[in-house]
Design an enzyme around this catalytic site. Structure first.
Site, short mmCIF file in Angstrom:
data_model
loop_
_atom_site.label_atom_id
_atom_site.label_comp_id
_atom_site.label_asym_id
_atom_site.label_seq_id
_atom_site.Cartn_x
_atom_site.Cartn_y
_atom_site.Cartn_z
N GLN A 1 0.82 -1.20 0.00
CA GLN A 1 0.00 0.00 0.00
C GLN A 1 0.86 1.26 0.00
O GLN A 1 0.35 2.36 -0.10
CB GLN A 1 -0.92 0.01 1.23
CG GLN A 1 -1.86 -1.19 1.29
CD GLN A 1 -2.74 -1.25 2.53
OE1 GLN A 1 -2.91 -2.30 3.11
NE2 GLN A 1 -3.32 -0.12 2.95
N ARG B 1 -9.00 -1.91 8.23
CA ARG B 1 -9.86 -0.83 7.75
C ARG B 1 -10.18 0.17 8.85
O ARG B 1 -11.35 0.41 9.16
CB ARG B 1 -11.13 -1.41 7.14
CG ARG B 1 -11.69 -0.49 6.07
CD ARG B 1 -12.68 -1.18 5.20
NE ARG B 1 -13.11 -0.25 4.16
CZ ARG B 1 -13.85 -0.59 3.14
NH1 ARG B 1 -14.26 -1.82 3.00
NH2 ARG B 1 -14.20 0.30 2.23
N CYS B 2 -9.14 0.69 9.44
CA CYS B 2 -9.32 1.63 10.55
C CYS B 2 -8.08 2.46 10.66
O CYS B 2 -6.99 1.92 10.73
CB CYS B 2 -9.51 0.86 11.84
SG CYS B 2 -8.83 1.64 13.28
N GLU C 1 -12.89 4.20 5.51
CA GLU C 1 -12.98 3.33 6.68
C GLU C 1 -14.16 3.65 7.58
O GLU C 1 -14.43 2.90 8.53
CB GLU C 1 -11.69 3.46 7.50
CG GLU C 1 -10.46 3.02 6.76
CD GLU C 1 -9.21 3.69 7.31
OE1 GLU C 1 -9.17 4.95 7.34
OE2 GLU C 1 -8.30 3.00 7.72
N1 MCN Z 1 -14.19 9.47 -2.12
C1 MCN Z 1 -15.12 10.31 -2.68
N2 MCN Z 1 -15.54 11.41 -1.97
C2 MCN Z 1 -15.07 11.67 -0.73
C3 MCN Z 1 -14.13 10.79 -0.14
C4 MCN Z 1 -13.69 9.70 -0.88
O1 MCN Z 1 -15.58 10.06 -3.79
N3 MCN Z 1 -15.47 12.75 -0.06
C5 MCN Z 1 -13.66 8.31 -2.87
C6 MCN Z 1 -12.19 8.51 -3.16
O2 MCN Z 1 -11.96 9.30 -4.26
C7 MCN Z 1 -11.68 7.10 -3.30
C8 MCN Z 1 -12.53 6.36 -2.27
O3 MCN Z 1 -13.71 7.15 -2.08
O4 MCN Z 1 -11.92 6.62 -4.59
C9 MCN Z 1 -11.81 6.20 -0.91
O5 MCN Z 1 -11.19 7.40 -0.61
P1 MCN Z 1 -10.51 7.77 0.80
O6 MCN Z 1 -11.54 7.85 1.83
O7 MCN Z 1 -9.64 8.93 0.56
O8 MCN Z 1 -9.62 6.49 1.17
P2 MCN Z 1 -8.31 5.97 0.44
O9 MCN Z 1 -8.45 6.10 -1.00
O10 MCN Z 1 -7.11 6.50 1.10
O11 MCN Z 1 -8.45 4.43 0.73
C10 MCN Z 1 -8.03 3.87 1.94
C11 MCN Z 1 -9.17 3.21 2.69
C12 MCN Z 1 -8.63 2.30 3.68
S1 MCN Z 1 -7.51 2.90 4.77
C13 MCN Z 1 -8.95 0.98 3.70
S2 MCN Z 1 -8.34 0.01 4.93
C14 MCN Z 1 -9.78 0.42 2.67
C15 MCN Z 1 -10.67 1.42 2.04
O12 MCN Z 1 -10.03 2.54 1.75
N4 MCN Z 1 -9.27 -0.55 1.90
C16 MCN Z 1 -9.97 -0.89 0.76
N5 MCN Z 1 -11.50 0.94 1.10
C17 MCN Z 1 -11.13 -0.15 0.35
N6 MCN Z 1 -11.83 -0.50 -0.75
C18 MCN Z 1 -11.38 -1.53 -1.49
N7 MCN Z 1 -12.10 -1.87 -2.60
N8 MCN Z 1 -10.25 -2.23 -1.20
C19 MCN Z 1 -9.53 -1.94 -0.10
O13 MCN Z 1 -8.43 -2.60 0.19
CU1 CUN Z 2 -6.53 1.44 8.45
S1 CUN Z 2 -6.54 -0.19 7.35
MO1 CUN Z 2 -6.40 1.09 5.85
O1 CUN Z 2 -5.43 2.14 6.78
O2 CUN Z 2 -5.24 0.51 4.87
#
Ligand code: MCN
Ligand code: CUN
Length: 784
Positions: A221, A368-369, A738
């Site tokens: 990651q 996922r946290c 998360e």
């Molecule tokens: N998004 C959006 N509008 C927002 C916030 C987010 O449209 N206001 C969209 C983002 O553009 C992105 C998705 O939602 O496409 C997730 O965005 P974000 O919350 O920024 O999280 P990350 O992209 O950093 O993803 C990490 C998070 C974590 S920590 C875990 S654990 C997890 C999760 O995402 N692992 C996943 N969701 C997952 N989903 C899939 N399919 N697979 C994983 O391993």
């Molecule tokens: Cu907190 S599990 Mo995600 O941070 O990859």
């Protein structure tokens, strides 16, 4: 967005289909195990049947006779190269291979390299190891008792205590609790769980002995951080190391750490001069990779007689297994656990955590946290329900009475966080309305009169995501910012690269949407790339829902830098002064002269064919975004359960999730994140748990007894949104990946305890398996 309002195709707020799915749903993805190189060898691992034992002998002769086996690597071989131990992300040490002692069941003991996957497996089975069993400690309380066997004899400190961490006003909290009219205490255990990504971990390591280039395709990651750590640990020049994180089949936090298998494949490739592939099987993944949770919590909450919260005190024992391999920012050994005051304006709070070693695999990563937020949310939301129960106030009313009000933001919590924005009552009221809370309470009363068990549970959580302000957040000293590099080519088509790495979240789509919105170019014309350290700008990767708060912000900022330059070119094309040109409705327009305008695509062409004197050719920008604060998404979940009195089986009848992640980039993707997240919150509440017996044998090491929910068990999720933008994020977005996993468990647990209220049950620890519920029904009174 109304249909005739100006908009750009695929801009922010549109539920466009995911670009990545074109390949993923056709089986055309490119995962690590799809990488096949000429001359590639395979590595497999011999593992320990014991949780704690001295290794008295390792015999490799039989393994070396297996046809196809080329080499066996042991801890002694690695020790000679100074590689028997490696650093963990929390500055502890982790064995790559043991030289003399194994410390958990399924630990790596030797690695076998062969010319096929099957030969490697046969070779691993033929390695003979003699063990002398040692006393095993699997309970962290026992691990800290005087006289307990010391697990980590390599450390100067001869005890199983790893660290103590505390924050808050201890004396003030003690005094406030003493002075509180109402106090409630509760012990809560959040068991070990393990993410079960569709793809297990693995890599292909390839040292080219001629060029000295080392390339590793890896399920990670955080490719850039891995490259830097590799450079520091091995001494290889960083420019010669290339980490490629191709398509990833789910990460969920489990693909943040460096596992011994990665290092073993790298060593094997360097030794043999061949590419070496290592892919975990499912049992290895479940039994030996880092785990999440395992927090033993003692919490106490105080309130006034009329139900205003006063103080919160929390003491926790954290079980980290044999090494602290937590994926936390360096300054926070217990992660962001101190978000534990939640959605409420506690005047005083104090939190302390002690960490202990046990004979278990490395613990303390996430599921996922973002860094222990689930543990915090579970604690505060359970405690609010226990308080409501004690005060005989409806749990919704107690929350509405206490919420930090919208006008109090930015709000500084008792434990030092500055919440950016929120409207907690808005989210809870919306959830209550959708589910008809008042009607449900009436139904429950009628059912109780008939002796039927129905429960309603609420969770009004506040998350903290987006690490981070680099002042406070680093991993092994590397500051936590993130990046975007955006290039517009002559025909107005874009390639954008990021320091984050999607594992299924849809970044190829949503980053393109942010750029479409900022640049006025259709999302279809924007190609997003991540995960190759040779091409992507430096960033800290994807976990802790940080991609939108950091790299998403960097996308906006880079696009705005491009717009600044593009405006000058547009002015040149329009034959006016740049001051007379404004960016409006997705084009450069001459102020006050309707119809005189240039599109970004026109400007892009000019940037390469006709750029004004005094400007550089080309149209690109890079931004390294260091957020001024974290983002604080929130939500209110309401769960309705029915319990079968005869079997103790809990069924979730309805679950309404109202989430607020500020500005929504792609509503469909956010809903997908919530659906998946809720299922991963449902799992530990009702099903998943890894236990160990006294000898350290794992219970839950296969999918026969580690109960991952399938579509059959999973309830129907009802989702809705409120939108409270983040004031400090360029487009007002907060992370969301998360939220649902963090918010769901207490809603389910609260619903079950609510159903069991007539039986005098205060608390049962998750997972709420039928037999535990049945016991509580038949034991009466309090149950553990
Ligand atoms: N998004 C959006 N509008 C927002 C916030 C987010 O449209 N206001 C969209 C983002 O553009 C992105 C998705 O939602 O496409 C997730 O965005 P974000 O919350 O920024 O999280 P990350 O992209 O950093 O993803 C990490 C998070 C974590 S920590 C875990 S654990 C997890 C999760 O995402 N692992 C996943 N969701 C997952 N989903 C899939 N399919 N697979 C994983 O391993
Ligand atoms: Cu907190 S599990 Mo995600 O941070 O990859």
């Amino acid at each position: 967005m109304s249909a005739d309002a100006p908009h750009v195709k695929g801009g922010i707020g549109q539920s466009i289909l995911r670009k990545e799915d074109a390949r993923l749903i056709r089986g055309k993805g490119n995962f690590v195990d799809d990488v096949k190189l000429p001359g590639m060898l395979y590595l497999d691992i011999t593992r320990s049947p014991y949780a704690h034992a001295k290794i008295t002998a390792i015999r490799t002769d039989k393994a070396l006779k297996v046809p196809g086996v080329l080499a066996v690597i042991t801890g002694k071989d690695l020790e000679a190269a100074g590689l028997a131990w490696m650093p963990t992300l929390m500055s502890d040490k982790q064995m790559v291979l043991p030289t003399d002692t194994v410390m958990y069941q399924a630990q790596e003991v030797a690695a076998v390299v062969a010319d096929s996957r099957y030969a490697a497996a046969d070779g691993a089975a033929a390695v003979e190891v003699d063990y002398e069993p040692l006393p095993v400690v699997t309970n962290p309380f026992k691990a800290l008792e005087p006289g307990a066997p010391v697990i980590r004899t390599d450390r100067a400190e001869k005890s199983n205590h790893i660290w103590h961490w505390e924050t808050g006003d201890k004396a003030g909290t003690d005094a406030a609790l003493d002075g509180s009219a109402v106090r409630v205490t509760q012990d809560l255990y959040i068991p070990r769980i393990h993410v079960s990504s569709m793809e297990t971990c693995g890599c292909v390591a390839n040292m080219d002995p001629v060029s000295g280039r080392f390339t590793i395709w890896m399920t990670t990651q955080a490719p850039h951080a891995i490259r830097t750590v590799y450079a520091l640990v091995t001494g290889l020049p960083e420019q010669n190391i290339r980490v490629i994180s191709p398509d990833i089949g789910g990460g969920f936090g489990g693909k943040v750490p460096v596992y011994p298998g990665y290092v073993l494949a790298s060593v094997a490739s360097i030794k043999t001069g061949h590419p070496v592939k290592w892919i975990e099987d499912r049992s290895e993944n479940l039994q030996a990779d880092s785990f999440a949770r395992d927090y033993h919590i003692h919490a106490e909450i105080g309130a006034t007689q009329d139900g205003h919260v006063t103080a919160l005190r929390v003491k926790t024992l954290a079980d980290h297994g044999y090494t602290d391999a937590a994926a936390n920012p360096s300054k926070f050994p217990a992660g962001l656990f101190h978000i534990i005051t939640g959605s409420y304006p506690f005047a005083k709070a104090f939190v302390e955590v002690d960490a202990a070693y046990t004979n278990k695999p490395p613990g303390g990563i996430a599921y996922r946290c973002s860094f222990r937020v689930t543990e915090a949310v579970y604690t505060i939301e359970r405690m609010m329900d226990l308080l409501a129960h004690k005060l005989n106030i409806d749990p919704a009313e107690l929350r509405l009475k206490n919420f930090i009000p919208p006008e109090a933001f930015p709000f500084r919590s008792a434990l030092g966080w500055t919440y950016d924005s929120g409207n907690y009552a808005g989210a809870l009221r919306k959830a209550m309305e959708i589910i008809d809370y008042a009607g449900l309470r009436r139904e429950q009363e009628a059912k109780r009169a008939k002796g039927e068990l129905m429960g309603i549970g609420i969770s009004s959580f506040t998350e903290i995501v987006g690490a981070g302000p680099s002042q406070t957040f680093d991993i092994l000293g590397i500051k936590m910012f993130d990046s975007a590099e955006v290039r517009i080519h002559p025909t107005g088509k874009v390639i954008a690269r990021f320091g984050t790495k999607s594992q299924g979240q849809g970044h190829e789509t949503t980053y393109a949407q942010i750029l479409a919105e900022e640049l006025g170019l259709p999302a279809d014309d924007i190609r997003v790339e991540e995960g190759d350290t040779d091409t992507a700008p430096y960033g800290l990767g994807t976990y802790a829902s940080r991609s939108t708060p950091t790299a998403g912000a960097a996308a906006s900022m880079a696009a705005r830098k491009i717009r600044e330059k593009a405006r000058v070119i547009a002015a040149h094309l329009l034959e006016v002064s740049p001051d007379d040109v404004e960016w409006k409705d997705y084009a450069f327009r001459v102020k006050g002269v309707p119809g005189k305008s240039k599109t970004m695509a026109e400007v892009a062409f000019a940037a390469y064919t006709n750029h004004p004197k005094g400007t550089e050719a080309g149209l690109e920008a890079t931004d390294y975004y260091d957020p001024p604060n974290m983002t604080y998404p929130f939500g209110s979940y309401i769960c309705v359960v029915d319990i079968d009195k005869e079997t103790g089986q809990v069924s979730v009848r309805r679950f309404v999730a109202v989430d607020d992640c500020g500005t929504i980039i792609n509503p469909m993707i956010v809903d997908g994140q919530i659906h998946g997240g809720l299922t991963m919150g449902f799992a530990p509440a009702l099903l998943e748990e890894i236990q160990y017996d006294e000898d350290g044998n794992i219970h839950g090491g296969t999918f026969m007894d580690y109960l991952v929910p399938t579509a059959v068990e999973t309830p129907n999720w009802e989702t809705a949104k409120t939108v409270t933008p983040s004031p400090h994020h360029p487009i007002g977005a907060k992370g969301v990946g998360e939220s649902a996993t963090v918010g769901a468990p207490p809603a389910i647990a609260n619903a079950v305890m609510d159903a069991l209220r007539p039986y005098g049950v205060d608390h049962i620890d998750i997972p709420l398996h039928p037999w535990k519920v049945w016991q509580a029904l038949h034991g009466g009174g309090k149950s553990a």
